[in-house]
Structure formats: C-alpha cells, structure tokens
Motif scaffolding. Structure first.
Motif, short mmCIF file in Angstrom:
data_model
loop_
_atom_site.label_atom_id
_atom_site.label_comp_id
_atom_site.label_asym_id
_atom_site.label_seq_id
_atom_site.Cartn_x
_atom_site.Cartn_y
_atom_site.Cartn_z
N UNK A 79 -21.26 71.17 96.04
CA UNK A 79 -20.98 69.89 96.70
C UNK A 79 -19.53 69.45 96.42
N UNK A 80 -19.11 69.55 95.15
CA UNK A 80 -17.73 69.17 94.81
C UNK A 80 -16.73 70.06 95.53
N UNK A 81 -17.03 71.36 95.61
CA UNK A 81 -16.12 72.29 96.27
C UNK A 81 -16.06 72.03 97.77
N UNK A 82 -17.16 71.57 98.35
CA UNK A 82 -17.17 71.22 99.78
C UNK A 82 -16.17 70.09 100.04
N UNK A 83 -16.24 69.07 99.18
CA UNK A 83 -15.32 67.94 99.33
C UNK A 83 -13.88 68.41 99.12
N UNK A 84 -13.67 69.18 98.07
CA UNK A 84 -12.33 69.69 97.79
C UNK A 84 -11.79 70.56 98.93
N UNK A 85 -12.65 71.41 99.46
CA UNK A 85 -12.21 72.37 100.48
C UNK A 85 -12.00 71.73 101.84
N UNK A 86 -12.88 70.79 102.19
CA UNK A 86 -12.81 70.21 103.54
C UNK A 86 -11.89 68.99 103.61
N UNK A 87 -11.77 68.27 102.49
CA UNK A 87 -11.03 67.00 102.53
C UNK A 87 -9.71 67.07 101.73
N UNK A 88 -9.80 67.50 100.48
CA UNK A 88 -8.62 67.40 99.60
C UNK A 88 -7.59 68.50 99.83
N UNK A 89 -8.05 69.73 100.12
CA UNK A 89 -7.10 70.84 100.27
C UNK A 89 -6.22 70.62 101.49
N UNK A 90 -4.93 70.92 101.37
CA UNK A 90 -4.02 70.75 102.51
C UNK A 90 -4.25 71.85 103.54
N UNK A 91 -3.91 71.60 104.82
CA UNK A 91 -4.03 72.68 105.82
C UNK A 91 -3.09 73.84 105.49
N UNK A 92 -3.47 75.02 105.91
CA UNK A 92 -2.66 76.21 105.66
C UNK A 92 -1.42 76.19 106.56
N UNK A 93 -0.29 76.72 106.05
CA UNK A 93 0.94 76.63 106.85
C UNK A 93 0.92 77.55 108.07
N UNK A 94 0.05 78.59 108.02
CA UNK A 94 -0.06 79.47 109.19
C UNK A 94 -1.31 79.18 110.02
N UNK A 95 -2.46 78.98 109.31
CA UNK A 95 -3.74 78.90 110.00
C UNK A 95 -4.22 77.46 110.21
N UNK A 96 -3.44 76.48 109.79
CA UNK A 96 -3.83 75.08 109.98
C UNK A 96 -5.16 74.77 109.33
N UNK A 97 -5.99 74.00 110.04
CA UNK A 97 -7.30 73.60 109.50
C UNK A 97 -8.28 74.79 109.52
N UNK A 98 -8.00 75.78 110.35
CA UNK A 98 -8.93 76.91 110.52
C UNK A 98 -9.17 77.70 109.26
N UNK A 134 -8.48 75.62 93.74
CA UNK A 134 -9.55 75.07 92.91
C UNK A 134 -10.90 75.00 93.63
N UNK A 135 -10.95 74.48 94.89
CA UNK A 135 -12.26 74.46 95.57
C UNK A 135 -12.83 75.86 95.77
N UNK A 136 -11.95 76.84 96.00
CA UNK A 136 -12.43 78.21 96.21
C UNK A 136 -13.06 78.76 94.93
N UNK A 137 -12.37 78.54 93.80
CA UNK A 137 -12.92 79.03 92.52
C UNK A 137 -14.24 78.33 92.20
#
Lengths: 244, 56
Positions: free
Chosen positions: A35-54, A204-207
């Motif tokens: 659950x924490x990683x979901x929040x971190x991955x979907x909300x806190x992590x910045x978009x990727x410089x190549x792949x954006x939100x994808x 961090x969310x990935x780990x």
C-alpha cells in the motif's frame, strides 16, 4: 553437530504449526509495504524524463516478474531437496509454489504487454527476454500438468521435481537475455552490480514493492503448504489434534 | 484529480496493468485460503467416517 533442527524441519506437524504462526508476520508487513509503495509509486515518484507517467507500470511489472523467477527458484530448490534427501515436506513446498508462480508469470507478461504497446508500439515481439518469460509460464503449466497426470503421489513428486530442476536452465536465460542478445527490453535499472540508475524517490517505491511482493509470496506459500501437508498426511493422528 | 487518473494519456495501459496485478494478488489470497479450508474439511469428513465405523 546437532541435527535435531534438520529432522524437525522435515516433520509435518511441526511445519504445519510453525507455518500457521508465521503467516501473519509475513502477510501484514507485505500488505503495508504494498500500500505504501502504491502511494509512493503513483503519487510521490516524479514522471520519467523519457517515458513520462507511463513508466509507473514498472511498479507492478518488475515485482511480478521478480516473483515469477524467484518462485521458480524456490520451487526447483525445494524439488531438489525432496529428490536428494527424500524429504516429503520439501516436495510439498515445491508443489505449493507452482500455482502462484504461474499466476505472477502471467501478470508479468500481461503488464509487460501493456507497457510495450505505448513504448515500443507493439504488445508482443519474439524478443529473447519475452520469449524466455513465456517459456517460464509454459514450464509452470507443464509442472502442474505433470503432477495432475500422475496418480501416485511419490511418482508425481519425483517426476515433477526432475522437470522443475531441468527447467532451471531457463532462469539465467531470462536474467541475462537483455545483455547477451540485442533485446528490445530495457536493461535492469536496479538489480545490477553498480549503483541503481534511478533517483531515490523513484527507486524507494520499487524496492518496497519488491520486498512487499516477496513477503506476500511467503505468506501465500505458508497457507498453501499447510493445505498441501493436510492432504498428504491424510490419516496421520496429529491432524486430529490440530483440527480439534 | 482527473489529471491523476488520466496519467498523461497512459491511463488505458497503466490502470489495466494495475488492475490485473490487484486481481492476481487477491485471487491468490482467496485460492490459498480456500485450499486450506477445503483440506481441513476433507480431513474432518474422513475422521467422522472413521469414527462411525469404529463405534458399535
């Protein structure tokens, strides 16, 4: 050296009891981490410089692909222990792994396709990494089919163990496919020798997801193992005691 | 909020991927618990039959 622990490890009533005690200790941290990683991955992590939100598909794709391979490792190791030391509980562990492994291999394939379409322009290519992962899925199905096809439990254990062990050759192929061949699949960003090539708020969310999925599998395995032990012991008198 | 769900146009790929994973997680919890419950029930049934057979 005192070998009592090893014999207790092979004792079904002991394992059954321990598995029941341990399950919540894996299940709750797994749930919290995911659950924490979901929040971190979907909300806190910045978009990727190549792949954006994808790129956020990463947070479900990589952990399922990790489980697919890790569970196979557990299954084949348990099968080998069962074959070499004739430890019945080890065969029960191997048998408990296959279904979960097949599920998460399928998830890794489907989430990979859903990531491939926007990034590569296609759901599927016969790329080494993708093909090896598909073979992993077929190995799981073959393992389960073989077990289901043999009535005698001892023979089913031994035959499926041989299949699981032979199939291990596929694991390094999955792991190194992106390095050995000119794969369309991107190279690993985390599990490599030098430092991960990701900023911390992305990493961090990935780990946490990877750890959460691993603990989740441990909990599922323990519950499945208890079911498998009950089915195998059938008439043992200790079952009477625990069911009371 | 709607911007979050739109995921910059990746929504039609991203949310199905998350949904599939969620389904797998929940399904495996359910399947494992059901397997254990069924194995317990099956054992209880067997013992009940045994007990009936041994009583006069």
């Amino acid at each position: 050296m005192n070998w009592t622990w090893f014999h207790r490890l092979g004792s079904p009533p002991h394992i059954y009891r321990i598995a029941g005690t341990l399950t919540p200790w894996f299940a709750w941290p797994a749930g919290l981490l995911i659950v924490a990683a979901l929040y971190g991955g979907l909300v806190l992590a910045p978009p990727d410089y190549q792949q954006g939100e994808g790129f956020r598909i990463l947070y479900v794709h990589a952990p399922s692909a990790w489980l697919a391979v890790m569970i196979y490792g557990v299954m084949a190791s348990a099968a080998a222990v069962g074959l070499i030391w004739r430890m019945k509980v080890a065969h029960a562990v191997a048998a408990s792994c296959a279904g979960v492994g097949a599920w998460f291999t399928a998830v890794s394939l489907v989430t990979g396709m859903l990531w491939g379409k926007p990034m590569w322009g296609t759901y599927w290519v016969w790329d080494p990494r993708l093909t090896a992962q598909l073979i992993l899925f077929i190995l799981y199905l073959g393992y389960m089919g073989l077990r289901a096809g043999i009535d005698d439990l001892g023979r089913a254990d031994r035959a499926s163990a041989v299949l699981a062990i032979v199939g291990v050759v596929n694991i390094p192929i999955i792991r190194y496919s992106v390095e050995w061949w000119n794969s369309i699949h991107q190279a690993p960003s985390v599990m490599k020798m030098d430092r991960p090539s990701m900023p911390l708020d992305m990493l961090a969310p990935l780990l946490m997801m990877l750890l959460g999925f691993t603990l989740y599998f441990a909990a599922i395995l323990l519950v499945r193992l208890r079911a498998e032990i009950l089915r195998r012991e059938r008439t043992a008198s200790w079952i009477r005691e625990v069911l009371r | 909020m709607s911007e979050f769900f739109a995921m910059d146009g990746y929504a039609i790929f991203l949310w199905p991927a998350y949904l599939v994973t969620l389904i797998a997680i929940l399904a495996n919890v359910m399947l494992a618990r059901r397997a254990h419950a069924e194995a317990k029930q099956e054992a209880r049934r067997r013992f009940a039959i045994e007990d009936e057979g041994s009583s006069p």
